[in-house]
Structures are given as C-alpha cells and as structure tokens.
Design an enzyme around this catalytic site. Structure first.
Site, PDB file in Angstrom:
ATOM      1  N   GLU A 172       0.816  -1.215   0.000  1.00 36.93           N
ATOM      2  CA  GLU A 172       0.000   0.000   0.000  1.00 36.93           C
ATOM      3  C   GLU A 172       0.855   1.272   0.000  1.00 36.93           C
ATOM      4  O   GLU A 172       0.388   2.348   0.378  1.00 36.93           O
ATOM      5  CB  GLU A 172      -0.927  -0.008   1.222  1.00 36.93           C
ATOM      6  CG  GLU A 172      -1.896  -1.184   1.242  1.00 36.93           C
ATOM      7  CD  GLU A 172      -2.697  -1.256   2.523  1.00 36.93           C
ATOM      8  OE1 GLU A 172      -3.629  -0.447   2.678  1.00 36.93           O
ATOM      9  OE2 GLU A 172      -2.400  -2.117   3.369  1.00 36.93           O
ATOM     10  N   SER A 195      -6.570  -2.696   2.192  1.00 35.95           N
ATOM     11  CA  SER A 195      -7.022  -2.034   0.969  1.00 35.95           C
ATOM     12  C   SER A 195      -7.580  -3.004  -0.064  1.00 35.95           C
ATOM     13  O   SER A 195      -7.517  -2.754  -1.260  1.00 35.95           O
ATOM     14  CB  SER A 195      -5.890  -1.205   0.345  1.00 35.95           C
ATOM     15  OG  SER A 195      -5.595  -0.109   1.165  1.00 35.95           O
ATOM     16  N   TYR A 252      -9.615   4.007  -4.241  1.00 29.51           N
ATOM     17  CA  TYR A 252      -8.651   5.099  -4.313  1.00 29.51           C
ATOM     18  C   TYR A 252      -8.585   5.858  -5.633  1.00 29.51           C
ATOM     19  O   TYR A 252      -8.143   6.991  -5.660  1.00 29.51           O
ATOM     20  CB  TYR A 252      -7.241   4.558  -3.993  1.00 29.51           C
ATOM     21  CG  TYR A 252      -7.151   3.956  -2.621  1.00 29.51           C
ATOM     22  CD1 TYR A 252      -7.221   4.753  -1.481  1.00 29.51           C
ATOM     23  CD2 TYR A 252      -7.022   2.583  -2.455  1.00 29.51           C
ATOM     24  CE1 TYR A 252      -7.151   4.203  -0.212  1.00 29.51           C
ATOM     25  CE2 TYR A 252      -6.949   2.022  -1.186  1.00 29.51           C
ATOM     26  CZ  TYR A 252      -7.010   2.838  -0.069  1.00 29.51           C
ATOM     27  OH  TYR A 252      -6.942   2.293   1.177  1.00 29.51           O
ATOM     28  N   ARG A 304     -10.622   2.935  12.152  1.00 32.41           N
ATOM     29  CA  ARG A 304     -11.852   2.864  11.351  1.00 32.41           C
ATOM     30  C   ARG A 304     -12.217   1.409  11.122  1.00 32.41           C
ATOM     31  O   ARG A 304     -11.373   0.615  10.697  1.00 32.41           O
ATOM     32  CB  ARG A 304     -11.655   3.551   9.989  1.00 32.41           C
ATOM     33  CG  ARG A 304     -12.934   3.941   9.292  1.00 32.41           C
ATOM     34  CD  ARG A 304     -12.724   4.239   7.816  1.00 32.41           C
ATOM     35  NE  ARG A 304     -12.586   3.000   7.068  1.00 32.41           N
ATOM     36  CZ  ARG A 304     -11.530   2.674   6.324  1.00 32.41           C
ATOM     37  NH1 ARG A 304     -10.487   3.483   6.251  1.00 32.41           N
ATOM     38  NH2 ARG A 304     -11.502   1.526   5.673  1.00 32.41           N
ATOM     39  N   ASP A 319     -14.832  -1.553   9.386  1.00 32.04           N
ATOM     40  CA  ASP A 319     -15.766  -1.823   8.299  1.00 32.04           C
ATOM     41  C   ASP A 319     -16.856  -2.760   8.798  1.00 32.04           C
ATOM     42  O   ASP A 319     -16.561  -3.782   9.445  1.00 32.04           O
ATOM     43  CB  ASP A 319     -15.033  -2.454   7.117  1.00 32.04           C
ATOM     44  CG  ASP A 319     -13.961  -1.532   6.536  1.00 32.04           C
ATOM     45  OD1 ASP A 319     -14.147  -0.305   6.631  1.00 32.04           O
ATOM     46  OD2 ASP A 319     -12.960  -2.039   6.007  1.00 32.04           O
ATOM     47  N   GLU A 342     -13.368  -5.873   9.700  1.00 34.24           N
ATOM     48  CA  GLU A 342     -11.986  -5.630  10.118  1.00 34.24           C
ATOM     49  C   GLU A 342     -11.874  -4.219  10.663  1.00 34.24           C
ATOM     50  O   GLU A 342     -12.803  -3.420  10.548  1.00 34.24           O
ATOM     51  CB  GLU A 342     -11.019  -5.815   8.949  1.00 34.24           C
ATOM     52  CG  GLU A 342     -11.261  -4.872   7.786  1.00 34.24           C
ATOM     53  CD  GLU A 342     -10.296  -5.117   6.637  1.00 34.24           C
ATOM     54  OE1 GLU A 342      -9.200  -4.534   6.667  1.00 34.24           O
ATOM     55  OE2 GLU A 342     -10.646  -5.879   5.713  1.00 34.24           O
ATOM     56  N   ASN A 383      -9.040  -0.866  10.900  1.00 35.48           N
ATOM     57  CA  ASN A 383      -7.788  -0.266  10.437  1.00 35.48           C
ATOM     58  C   ASN A 383      -7.276   0.689  11.508  1.00 35.48           C
ATOM     59  O   ASN A 383      -8.004   1.591  11.935  1.00 35.48           O
ATOM     60  CB  ASN A 383      -8.017   0.513   9.137  1.00 35.48           C
ATOM     61  CG  ASN A 383      -8.544  -0.376   8.027  1.00 35.48           C
ATOM     62  OD1 ASN A 383      -7.814  -1.154   7.458  1.00 35.48           O
ATOM     63  ND2 ASN A 383      -9.834  -0.272   7.737  1.00 35.48           N
ATOM     64  N   GLY A 432      -6.607   5.445   5.789  1.00 37.32           N
ATOM     65  CA  GLY A 432      -6.192   6.366   4.744  1.00 37.32           C
ATOM     66  C   GLY A 432      -6.540   7.802   5.065  1.00 37.32           C
ATOM     67  O   GLY A 432      -7.536   8.085   5.737  1.00 37.32           O
TER      68      GLY A 432
END
Length: 326
Positions: free
Chosen positions: A26, A154, A224, A263, A265, A279, A281, A285
């Site tokens: 990433e 990602s 992205y 964050r 999901d 998951e 993070n 991002g």
C-alpha cells in the site's frame, strides 16, 4: 472527544515526522495520505517533515531530533506493530494504536477470534493453506465467499468466489500477498464504515458512512482511483441502526486495545439488518478519497483539525498521551 484547534499550541508539538511510503503493498496510497497530512500540519504552523522508512533507517528519527511521529503508513511494516515497536525503543511518541493492538488488528483472523470471544458479530470464517482447503471452506461457508490475505489491507488480493471452480485461482491470488489466507462468509447488504477518535472510555465513534461501489465491488481501484463509488454521510440509515453500528465499533476498538484513532468496516445483512464487523484499520487512509476525513467533516471537523487532533494525542505504550501545552 476532539480538541479545539485554538487550544493546541502547535509549537509544543515539536519537530514532527510524517511517516509515509514504506515497504508494503500500500506504499502508493501511503504516500498520498502522508502528503495530505504533511500539507495540513504545515498549514497550521507545525514543524512537520516527510520521512519515508523505505529510504531512511528509523534511527535517523532520533538523530534528526524528531519529537513525535504521525504514522501515515498503511499495511505491513507500518500498521502491524513493527514501526510502533521501533518508536517505543526510540522513545518517540506516535499516533494511533500501540504495538499489541496494531499487531492484532493487522491480522484479520486474530481480530475475528477476539471479537467472537467477546460476543461481537463477525462473519464465519476458515483459515486455509491450499487450494483444496479453500474448496473445503467454500463447501462449509457457502456461496458467495470472500477469499483474502489475512494480513493485508485495501482489499489487495481479494476475490469474491461464487463458484467452486474459482477457489484455486482465488487462493493463489491471496497467497501472493500473505501465506495465511482467510476465507470468509459473504454478507449481502449495506456496506458501511465507522471511524473512532480517542482512547479508552473517551473513544467515540464519528458518523457512519454508507458505501455504494459500482456493482457492489469496493476493491482497491474503486477505493482510491475512481469517482464512481458513492459515499453517503449522513449514512441515510435509520437512526437506531446508526447508533447500533457506532456502539459495536466503539466496543470493537476498545476490545483490541486500540487508541488514538481507527476505522472499522461493517456489513449490514439485508435479510435481518444484523451488523457484522469485518476488520479494523489502525492507520486509516488520509487521501482525498479517504473516509475518516469525510466522517470528521460531517461533525464539523476540518481535515486540518483532524490531523492536529490525532497528532496531539501521540503517545507511547504505558504512558499517558503527550498532550500539547494549552
């Protein structure tokens, strides 16, 4: 939950390294995140500098006199506890979760095991080590099934399997990114994400974002590099569903010992509106397409304010946050 920027003495933050780039798959996204953070901090008068661990040894941080780090690295060697451990040894406070929480959150399987133990909802799964085991997982979990690396982000190396004939190719793709491959039951319904700011009992969720990707395919490209994915914030979900997701995400964040920001999901199953954690993070991002800044804006927090708030809470494990002078 958040600090007023007027109360943050940017000079007390000292010399700041924005860690970006790195060696993970990433890297490209990390460079975009880091540049955004760097520009934002400098615009507020912070003495911030770009630092790419792929080009300089981390011990250069000490030699160059950095006082704290904003980690804008994503994936391995940045979000997995390794950089956090190095910064602990160097004694330089850093943003986001500590060593253990970063390491656990990076491993989707360990994360799911803890969440399941704590009674938090997450889709059923199997760990596999071959194409044959992937086929066996497909027979057990049913169609569709998600096959993905256990420790990459990602949506890299992810396949949505709808037919047993796809299992071998799906496993081979995921195994390119990680020797540990996760097969996960697919949850059909609304895709959402929810950010958290703060630590411990002070950790609080930001507004939920509902995601609509082309064909329901929220992959690396659509995350992205396209403008066709739609992000709804306010989410448009019923108020009780939004609150439920926020509460689950806050608990998921605290259960792993996360701090600073993160964050998660969450899928909402269409059939019964049951939410499922996918998951979390710990270094999300911060690009122009990124979702934590979007959620912050919905709560009247600018991108610059968000970056300063995260930076001001930089800490080391087992010490209190390094709050700036007020």
């Amino acid at each position: 939950m958040s600090m007023n920027m007027k109360n943050i003495d940017v000079h007390a933050l000292g010399k700041v390294a924005v860690l970006m780039g790195g060696r993970s798959s990433e890297r490209e996204v990390s460079l975009m995140s880091g540049q955004g953070v760097l520009d934002a901090l400098r615009s507020q008068g912070v003495d911030a500098h770009a630092f790419d661990p792929a080009q300089q040894s981390l011990d250069a941080l000490k030699k160059q006199g950095f006082d704290r780090c904003f980690i804008a690295l994503h994936g391995r060697f940045g979000e997995d506890g390794t950089v956090q451990g190095a910064l602990e040894l160097l004694g330089i406070p850093y943003t986001g979760s500590g060593v253990m929480a970063s390491s656990i959150a990076m491993d989707k399987v360990m994360t799911k095991r803890i969440w399941r133990f704590e009674g938090l909802p997450t889709p059923d799964w199997r760990m596999v080590g071959s194409a044959q085991e992937t086929s066996q997982a497909f027979a057990a979990l049913g169609a569709p099934m998600i096959v993905k690396p256990a420790r990459d982000g990602s949506s890299m190396g992810l396949t949505k399997v709808t037919d047993a004939g796809q299992c071998a190719q799906a496993y081979a793709l995921a195994a390119q990114y990680d020797e540990e491959v996760l097969c996960e039951q697919f949850i059909a319904g609304d895709e959402t994400t929810c950010a958290v700011l703060g630590s411990g009992s002070g950790a609080a969720a930001l507004p939920v974002i509902r995601i609509e990707a082309p064909g329901g395919n929220y992959d690396y490209q659509n995350k992205y590099f396209t403008d066709t994915t739609q992000y709804h914030c306010p989410s448009g979900l019923p108020a009780d569903e939004e609150v439920c997701i926020q509460q689950i995400v806050e608990k998921a964040f605290r259960t792993l010992g996360c701090r600073g920001w993160g964050r998660a999901d969450v899928m909402i199953r269409k059939s019964d509106r049951q939410p499922f954690l996918l998951e979390i993070n710990t270094s999300p991002g911060m690009t122009s397409h990124s979702l934590v800044p979007m959620a912050a804006r919905a709560q009247a927090m600018s991108y610059e304010q968000l970056c300063l708030t995260i930076l001001a809470a930089a800490a080391l494990d087992n010490t209190s946050p390094q709050e700036p002078a007020i």
